[in-house]
Each structure stands twice: as C-alpha cells, then as structure tokens.
Write an enzyme that holds these catalytic residues in place. Structure first.
Site, PDB file in Angstrom:
ATOM      1  CB  CYS A   2      -0.861   0.024   1.252  1.00 22.02           C
ATOM      2  SG  CYS A   2      -1.880  -1.437   1.454  1.00 22.02           S
ATOM      3  NE  ARG A  27       4.359   1.400  -1.357  1.00 15.36           N
ATOM      4  CZ  ARG A  27       5.370   0.578  -1.095  1.00 15.36           C
ATOM      5  NH1 ARG A  27       6.419   0.550  -1.898  1.00 15.36           N
ATOM      6  NH2 ARG A  27       5.346  -0.239  -0.070  1.00 15.36           N
ATOM      7  CD1 TRP A  74      -2.029  -5.698  -3.013  1.00 15.16           C
ATOM      8  CD2 TRP A  74      -2.522  -4.515  -4.829  1.00 15.16           C
ATOM      9  NE1 TRP A  74      -2.095  -6.563  -4.065  1.00 15.16           N
ATOM     10  CE2 TRP A  74      -2.395  -5.870  -5.192  1.00 15.16           C
ATOM     11  CE3 TRP A  74      -2.831  -3.590  -5.805  1.00 15.16           C
ATOM     12  CZ2 TRP A  74      -2.564  -6.314  -6.507  1.00 15.16           C
ATOM     13  CZ3 TRP A  74      -3.006  -4.025  -7.115  1.00 15.16           C
ATOM     14  CH2 TRP A  74      -2.873  -5.363  -7.446  1.00 15.16           C
ATOM     15  CG  ASN A 100       2.453  -1.424   3.011  1.00 20.57           C
ATOM     16  OD1 ASN A 100       1.802  -2.396   2.622  1.00 20.57           O
ATOM     17  ND2 ASN A 100       3.623  -1.088   2.490  1.00 20.57           N
ATOM     18  N   GLY A 101       0.990  -3.733   5.088  1.00 22.51           N
ATOM     19  CA  GLY A 101       1.540  -5.004   5.576  1.00 22.51           C
ATOM     20  C   GLY A 101       0.431  -5.877   6.146  1.00 22.51           C
ATOM     21  CD  GLU A 483       7.077 -18.185 -16.081  1.00 25.97           C
ATOM     22  OE1 GLU A 483       6.175 -18.640 -16.814  1.00 25.97           O
ATOM     23  OE2 GLU A 483       7.184 -16.980 -15.818  1.00 25.97           O
ATOM     24  CE  LYS A 487       8.066 -13.842 -17.013  1.00 27.02           C
ATOM     25  NZ  LYS A 487       7.000 -14.731 -17.178  1.00 27.02           N
ATOM     26  CD  GLU A 490       6.201 -12.728 -20.786  1.00 30.56           C
ATOM     27  OE1 GLU A 490       5.123 -12.184 -21.043  1.00 30.56           O
ATOM     28  OE2 GLU A 490       6.386 -13.389 -19.757  1.00 30.56           O
ATOM     29  CG  HIS A 506      11.367 -39.169 -28.090  1.00 26.47           C
ATOM     30  ND1 HIS A 506      11.405 -40.488 -28.495  1.00 26.47           N
ATOM     31  CD2 HIS A 506      11.533 -39.182 -26.744  1.00 26.47           C
ATOM     32  CE1 HIS A 506      11.544 -41.267 -27.437  1.00 26.47           C
ATOM     33  NE2 HIS A 506      11.626 -40.512 -26.360  1.00 26.47           N
ATOM     34  CE  LYS A 612       1.188  -8.010 -14.712  1.00 25.03           C
ATOM     35  NZ  LYS A 612       2.282  -9.001 -14.717  1.00 25.03           N
TER      36      LYS A 612
HETATM   37  C1  AGP Z   1       3.290 -13.894 -18.113  1.00 18.05           C
HETATM   38  O1  AGP Z   1       4.582 -13.318 -18.025  1.00 18.05           O
HETATM   39  C2  AGP Z   1       2.415 -13.205 -19.123  1.00 18.05           C
HETATM   40  N1  AGP Z   1       2.306 -11.821 -18.826  1.00 18.05           N
HETATM   41  C3  AGP Z   1       1.085 -13.906 -19.329  1.00 18.05           C
HETATM   42  O2  AGP Z   1       1.358 -15.213 -19.775  1.00 18.05           O
HETATM   43  C4  AGP Z   1       0.173 -14.038 -18.085  1.00 18.05           C
HETATM   44  O3  AGP Z   1       0.737 -14.951 -17.177  1.00 18.05           O
HETATM   45  C5  AGP Z   1      -1.193 -14.582 -18.545  1.00 18.05           C
HETATM   46  O4  AGP Z   1      -1.779 -13.636 -19.413  1.00 18.05           O
HETATM   47  C6  AGP Z   1      -2.144 -14.875 -17.389  1.00 18.05           C
HETATM   48  O5  AGP Z   1      -2.407 -13.684 -16.672  1.00 18.05           O
HETATM   49  P1  AGP Z   1      -3.119 -13.820 -15.239  1.00 18.05           P
HETATM   50  O6  AGP Z   1      -2.178 -14.562 -14.355  1.00 18.05           O
HETATM   51  O7  AGP Z   1      -3.356 -12.403 -14.809  1.00 18.05           O
HETATM   52  O8  AGP Z   1      -4.399 -14.581 -15.433  1.00 18.05           O
END
Ligand code: AGP
Length: 617
Positions: A2, A27, A74, A100-101, A483, A487, A490, A506, A612
């Site tokens: 927060c 925040r 938050w 906050n916390g 993952e 990273k 993307e 394979h 996002k």
């Molecule tokens: C992850 O780095 C990406 N930004 C994307 O794959 C994200 O994880 C996905 O869109 C799911 O988002 P969410 O966790 O908000 O549902």
C-alpha cells in the site's frame, strides 16, 4: 503493498498528501483515504477505486487541516470498499491509523479488544491498531501508548498514527514494509517510498525495522525497539522522480524480481505454524465435508499462471494422491471436462481478470464444481466468482512479464498441497514439519540469488544475439523450463521453447549445434532420492547436448562438482527441499531473460503485442 503519506508543516496538508499518494499509486490502487486534523478535530475522507475518486470527492467538498495522513490500498484482508479503505479509527474517532503489511495476530488482538467492548466497523486487520492504542492510553502519552501497542503487533507492518488530542504529531513505525522520512524546513514528511517526497525535499531518513519516529514541527525523533533515541542519519537522495517510482531500478520488472523475498514472506505470513505444523488456510473456505469427498482437482490458468498450475499438479498429487488435471483457460470449456460436484477447480490468475480463465471457471460452476482462486487482486472478478480465495500477497505487478506473482503462486500451491495432504491424512506430521522451516528459509535463499545478478548478466552477454533457445527440465522442473522460455520469448523476442529433457532424443536433438543455447535445470535435493534420480537423468541429457556442441547453461546446486565439467555456464542455487527448488530456479531465469532483453534494446516492461491483463478471449 500500500502507499502511505503523512505531513506536518505549513503547506496545504491535503495537497501534499494527495500529490504524494499519486506518486505511490503503483503500490496499490483499489481504494484511498485521507485524515486531517484542524482545531483538535479529525476529518476523514475515503473512496473505493482509484485515487481519482478520492480527489473528485475532495474537490467537491474540500478539507483543510494542520497535519494529516493518507493511504492508497492494495487489499490483502477485506474487500476493496470505502468502509475498508484506510484511514481507520478507534472508538472515540480521535486515534487514526494507516497501515501497509499484515498484522498476523490481529484476530487474537481483536478478540481481546472486543471483550473490552471495543466496537469494530471493518473487516481489516488494520483497524485493531487504533483500538489497541486507545486501550493503552490511560496513564500514557499518545507516543507511549503507540509504542506499547506496536510492541504487541506481530507480522509485517509500516504504520502511521495521529490523534486529535496530540496536535501536530505523527507517529510512524516500521517492521518490514518501507517507511522513509522527509526532513524539510519546519516541515516533516513520512511516506512508503521516495517518489512521494522528492518534490519537497531530498533530505531523507530510511527507517529501519523496529524503529518508531515522532514527527512534529519541532523536528523528528527516532527511537529503536528498546526506546533508545537513534541518530537520524540523513541521506540526500539524487534520484529523478521517474527513477524513484521504480525504487531506483531501471524497470518495473527488475524491481518486481527483487521484491520476491518480501512477496514470498508476506504470502506465507500467518499461514503456517512451525510449532503445530498447522497450515492456516481457512480463507480457502473448503468445508471439511467437501475435503473428504473430493474425487478430482482441476487447475485452470493461462500463460505463466498455467506454468504454476503444472507445478501445482506435481505437488498436490504427490501430497494428497488426488488426481489433478491441468487445462489452459482457453481450452477447458471446449473439451466437455469431467467435472462434478465432487470436483475442486482451482483457478490461478495474477490479475483475476483473464477472460479465458474466467470462462473456464464459469464452465466449471455450471457443472457444480467448487471454485478456489489463487489470485493477486482482492476484489477482482475471479475472486468474486470463486467460493474461496487464497491471495498471493505480492502487491501490484506492473511489468507485463509476471515474476513475483508467479513465485507467490508457487508458494501458495505448496501451502495448499500441504493443507490438503494433512486434511486427507496422506502426509505425515514429519513430512510437514520438515518442509515448513524450508519455506521460512526461502526468502533468504532468493536474496542470495538476487545478490549474484551480475553473473547472470555475463551469461546474457554471451547468448543475447542467438535467435533460438531451448530450456530443458525433468519432472517438477519441466514447468520451470516452460516458464524460463516464456520469460525469454515475451521480453526479448528470441524464439525459446521449454521441453521435457527426456524428449530431446525424440526430435529436438536435431536442432542442436554450436550456435544453439540450451538452459538445463539440474539442481537437486541430496536428501530426496527422487530428486537425485531426476538429477542423474538430467546429467545424461546434458551430455547429449554436449555431444552435439550445444551451448550449455546449467542451473545447478551449490557444491555440485559434475556440472561444471559439462556446462559452459553454471548458475548455482542454494540447497533446499525438493518441492521448493522450482521457486529458486526461476529467479536466475527471470534475470537472464531481463538482461538479454535489455541488451537487445527491448521494451522490458511493455513488450510488443502483449498486455498485462488479457481481458478478451
Ligand atoms: C506472463 O509473463 C504473461 N504476462 C502472461 O502469460 C500471463 O501470465 C497470462 O496472461 C495470465 O495472466 P493472469 O495470471 O493475470 O491470469
């Protein structure tokens, strides 16, 4: 996370606080509020939603005061709403607090205060602080009662307190989340972070854990947890405002990667008891009767959250022996899934607004499944449509690439697997007692990895011009390979694939040559035979890649002597229990992707073509 701002001085209190809160909106932004005091009278204004809603209210009905405190929230306990928005007050309405916390012992304190006839009006843990100070006032000064109250709080907190009966005084206390003091000329400030203060002063004091400060027009006095006055060693901050919003980090993503020790600590806080071995997840709202009748678990998610789901499968099946199916949110409803009223559907989402995941949840609800969300946003659509919620308390995640939310998701999944295993008697007390101290140790292990960032930067320099990459892992490490690859692709736009290492023979072996980087996940828990067996198989896979001159970047455990003989680059991770290795191994992969993207001149926080939160199907 927060945002807190406090001010005492001759400027317009509301302007200083509101402008400061604007700089802290990153925040937290699900509700906001301000309290000012004029002529020994408290005036409070709060609003749910973005800070702009509070500003609109103040513009239509202005407030003025001699000093005050403000807050952007938050939510971690209690829905985002006006009544749960800070500031909160005691029974008299004269003692006001922002926080906050997490106050881990708030229920115990609340019960005690209710027995003393204190009347609570919110669901928050914060409100108990004001009532606790009130209960300790008889025979004490406001400062003395505040100091005594703070001693009784357990958990992580940054708080500011004011009282109508103690004019022109702000009490600030820190134990975990940051608080910084701004020292002006006959005016003094307190805030969660530097950006809120930069327009007024660059002379700042960064409070340390356990300290309490008293701000008044006469100056600032800081005391340690023993009540001893400590010298206020002022630092002159040279950051630009833009740098300050990122805490001095170049990108939000890098800042969020470095916040992971805190976010893991806060996600775990109050959810385990080392003494009893209890996992405290009542907030999951899974009735005892349902726990025993669960026949199948489905986990639905997208992207990085789907990778967390894969790890959840390994953990939950291993600890509970309940079958777990994993689905992409975008696929679940098209396969007529075998879901019934004996199914638990876990939806994982950082934002809680991902359309595909929401659609999967609605499909599951139509088949009478029980829904549990693992989400980072209190009050999000997903949290509202679920029967129970386990929040990842990682604070707002601004960078498009999910990092701290992912590792908090994994921490919650470890807790949930333990909770279900204990409830179903498929886990021994010894198994639980051996893992809990490792969970407590996790943040410091992550910090050790963050402190070695420069070594990941060196590797990034060696492979940043490659056009492809492979990430290989086995078992519970395979989702981390996925993952790590996500990273990289993307934020650096390099085509990267995660693959089960055993699958190389394979097909993918055909890709390998001396231009091809292969990241291999080969850490192990020496105390765990399954982990050692996985490691031995991984060594063979690394030798396969080596035989074809691939560029090998190996993630290995500290002390491992075999890997350096096989790999051009070795990233060391601390020894830790096998179920927690995935959380450690993703940290260097997040940073490797970050440094490669920076070297390639990519927009790390807002990569092309991405958003996002994907709120469209
Ligand atoms: C992850 O780095 C990406 N930004 C994307 O794959 C994200 O994880 C996905 O869109 C799911 O988002 P969410 O966790 O908000 O549902």
């Amino acid at each position: 996370m927060c945002g807190i701002v406090g001010y005492v001085g001759s400027k317009s209190v509301v302007s200083v606080i509101i402008n400061g809160l604007r700089k802290l909106e990153y925040r937290g932004y699900d509700s906001a509020g301000i309290a000012v005091v004029r002529n020994n009278q408290v005036f409070i204004r709060r609003a749910s939603g973005k800070l702009a809603n509070l500003v609109r209210s103040l513009n239509s009905t202005p407030l003025t005061g001699d000093y005050g405190i403000g807050h952007t929230r938050w939510a971690t306990h209690g829905r985002p709403s006006e009544e749960n928005a800070h500031p909160h007050r005691d029974c008299t309405g004269k003692i006001i607090v922002v926080h906050n916390g997490i106050i881990e012992n708030y229920l115990e304190l609340k019960t005690r205060l209710q027995k003393e006839n204190h009347r609570f009006v919110t669901e928050t843990d914060t409100e108990i602080i004001a009532h606790l100070v009130e209960s300790l006032m008889p025979g004490r000064s406001f400062e003395g009662a505040s100091a005594e109250a703070i001693k009784q709080l357990r958990g992580s907190f940054a708080i500011c307190l004011i009282s109508a009966d103690c004019p022109n005084t702000i009490i600030a206390a820190r134990n975990g989340p940051p608080l910084v003091l701004g020292l002006g000329k006959q005016e003094f400030f307190v805030a969660s972070d530097v950006p809120a203060l930069l327009e007024h002063t660059r002379d700042m004091y960064f409070m340390k854990d356990g300290e309490m400060a008293v701000l008044s027009p006469e100056g600032v006095i800081v005391r340690d947890s023993d009540g001893q006055v400590v010298p206020c060693d002022v630092q002159e901050v040279q950051w630009s405002p833009e740098m300050a919003e990122k805490g001095g980090f170049r990108h939000y993503m890098l800042k969020e990667v470095h916040e992971q020790p805190r976010s893991i600590r806060e996600t775990i806080a109050g959810r385990i008891s080392l003494d009893s071995g209890d996992i405290l997840l009542d907030e999951a709202m899974i009735p005892e009767a349902f726990l025993s009748k669960i026949e199948r678990i489905h986990i639905v998610a997208c992207g990085t959250s789907w990778h967390a789901a894969l790890i959840g499968k390994f953990l939950i099946e291993d600890f509970t022996r309940i079958p777990v199916e994993i689905d992409y949110g975008s696929e679940f409803r098209y396969r007529n899934p075998l879901v019934s009223d004996r199914s638990l559907v876990i939806a994982i989402s950082q934002s809680g607004e991902t359309a595909d995941t929401l659609a999967a949840v609605r499909e599951a609800k139509s088949k009478h499944a029980r829904i549990l969300s693992i989400c980072n946003v209190v009050g999000s659509m997903l949290s509202r449509e679920s029967d129970g919620n386990l929040y990842t308390r990682s604070g707002p995640e601004i960078g498009v690439a999910s990092t701290k939310a992912f590792t908090s998701q994994l921490a919650v999944l470890v807790l949930l697997a333990l909770y279900l295993g204990r409830a179903r008697n498929t886990l021994s007390g010894e198994q639980i007692h051996s893992l809990l101290p490792e969970l407590i140790r996790l943040p410091q292990c992550i910090q050790q990895l963050l402190d070695r960032s420069s070594s990941y930067e060196e590797i990034a320099g060696a492979i940043c011009r490659c056009n492809n990459a492979l990430y290989l892992g086995r078992g519970i490490h395979y989702p981390i390979a996925l993952e790590g690859a996500l990273k990289l692709k993307e934020i650096s736009y390099i085509h990267a694939e995660g693959y089960p290492a055993g699958e190389m023979k394979h097909g993918p072996n055909a890709l390998i040559d001396q231009t091809f980087p292969v990241v291999t996940l080969a850490a192990r828990d020496k105390q765990n035979p399954k982990s050692v067996l996985r490691y031995e198989k991984m060594i063979s896979n690394i030798e396969e890649v080596r035989a074809r001159q691939g560029i090998i970047i190996a993630v290995a455990s500290e002390g491992d002597k075999r890997i350096p003989e096989l790999a051009q680059y070795v990233i060391r991770v601390p020894e830790i229990a096998d179920p927690l290795l995935p959380i450690l191994m993703i940290i260097p992969l997040q940073l490797l992707a970050y440094y490669i993207a920076v070297l390639r001149g990519c927009d790390v926080d807002q990569p092309r073509n991405l958003a996002k939160s994907v709120t469209v199907e």
